[in-house]
Design a protein around this motif. Structure first.
Motif, PDB file in Angstrom:
ATOM      1  N   VAL A 177       0.858  -1.186   0.000  1.00 17.67           N
ATOM      2  CA  VAL A 177       0.000   0.000   0.000  1.00 17.67           C
ATOM      3  C   VAL A 177       0.892   1.234   0.000  1.00 17.67           C
ATOM      4  CG1 VAL A 177      -1.744   1.308   1.240  1.00 17.67           C
ATOM      5  CG2 VAL A 177      -1.844  -1.196   1.225  1.00 17.67           C
ATOM      6  N   ILE A 178       0.733   2.075  -0.993  1.00 13.33           N
ATOM      7  CA  ILE A 178       1.537   3.288  -1.133  1.00 13.33           C
ATOM      8  C   ILE A 178       0.639   4.479  -0.864  1.00 13.33           C
ATOM      9  CG2 ILE A 178       2.979   4.644  -2.694  1.00 13.33           C
ATOM     10  CD1 ILE A 178       3.205   1.880  -4.285  1.00 13.33           C
ATOM     11  N   VAL A 179       1.019   5.284   0.125  1.00 12.87           N
ATOM     12  CA  VAL A 179       0.206   6.443   0.492  1.00 12.87           C
ATOM     13  C   VAL A 179       1.103   7.668   0.578  1.00 12.87           C
ATOM     14  CG1 VAL A 179       0.416   5.954   2.967  1.00 12.87           C
ATOM     15  CG2 VAL A 179      -1.463   7.377   2.157  1.00 12.87           C
ATOM     16  N   SER A 180       0.611   8.785   0.092  1.00 14.14           N
ATOM     17  CA  SER A 180       1.344  10.044   0.151  1.00 14.14           C
ATOM     18  C   SER A 180       0.449  11.127   0.738  1.00 14.14           C
ATOM     19  CB  SER A 180       1.826  10.481  -1.234  1.00 14.14           C
ATOM     20  OG  SER A 180       2.806   9.579  -1.733  1.00 14.14           O
ATOM     21  N   VAL A 181       1.073  12.020   1.511  1.00 18.86           N
ATOM     22  CA  VAL A 181       0.359  13.109   2.151  1.00 18.86           C
ATOM     23  C   VAL A 181       1.069  14.424   1.858  1.00 18.86           C
ATOM     24  CG1 VAL A 181      -0.449  14.086   4.331  1.00 18.86           C
ATOM     25  CG2 VAL A 181      -0.418  11.619   4.021  1.00 18.86           C
TER      26      VAL A 181
END
Length: 215
Positions: A177-181
């Motif tokens: 799971v790749i998440v960016s903020v």
């Protein structure tokens, strides 16, 4: 699973949007993302998620879509994203935007194996999408920066939001799971199940990003 992110029912406008989604997966993602956002806002304010409600209104047509907000005592911003049964929500002071991708083969990809460079490409996409959500540019221009979007800790990683706030973009990769903020503060990445068991004491007032598989 949706029972892990149980919460207030969708508003009539959101329920109508959800009903137009064809796939069960998409409907579950739609609901779970909003529930996670409400749970996260409630957790950070030490109050039940039922105390909060989601507002969405398009700045162009006035319809019940567009940039979301959850009125709250701290006037914190909120963002969410979902992809193939994975949802992410982010809450924090100032402008905030989040995007998430599940690094698995899609329909028609056959036996595609995602290696390091492909994961890096997905990270660039999520970083660009998160920046779009805070008004730091359009998707085509941001994707045109390519690898530059992957430079965490670089002075090139500072962007301006649509209201001239300085934002930085950060990413995390866990179990595909790749998440960016994109946020005005440093982000803290947590799984929803961990968030629900953490003590409230000592939780810093910076961006929190919660992840949850919707099904």
């Amino acid at each position: 699973m949706l029972q892990a992110v149980d919460g207030p029912p969708l508003s009539p406008a959101s329920a109508a949007r959800r009903s137009r989604l064809v796939r069960t997966q998409d409907r579950d993602d739609f609901t779970a993302a909003r529930r996670v956002a409400l749970l996260l806002m409630g957790f950070l304010h030490n109050s039940p998620p039922s105390n909060y409600e989601i507002h969405q209104m398009c700045g162009v047509c006035g319809g019940p879509h567009g940039r979301p907000s959850i009125p709250n005592p701290s006037n914190w911003d909120v963002s969410w994203a979902h992809d193939q049964g994975v949802v992410a929500a982010a809450v924090g002071p100032g402008r905030i935007g989040v995007d998430v991708l599940l690094a698995t083969p899609r329909a028609g990809d056959g036996d595609l194996h995602l290696d390091g460079p492909q994961i890096a490409d997905l990270e660039v996409i999520t970083r660009a999408e998160a920046l779009v959500k805070v008004g730091s540019g359009n998707l085509d221009d941001l994707l045109g920066k390519g690898a530059q979007l992957g430079m965490q800790g670089s002075s090139d990683n500072v962007y301006l939001s649509d209201n001239n706030q300085r934002v930085v973009v950060e990413s995390a990769n866990s179990d595909g799971v790749i998440v960016s903020v994109a946020s005005t503060r440093r982000a803290r990445f947590v799984m929803l199940i961990d968030l629900l068991t953490l003590p409230l004491e000592g939780i810093p007032a910076f961006s929190q990003t919660a992840l949850q598989r919707a099904c």
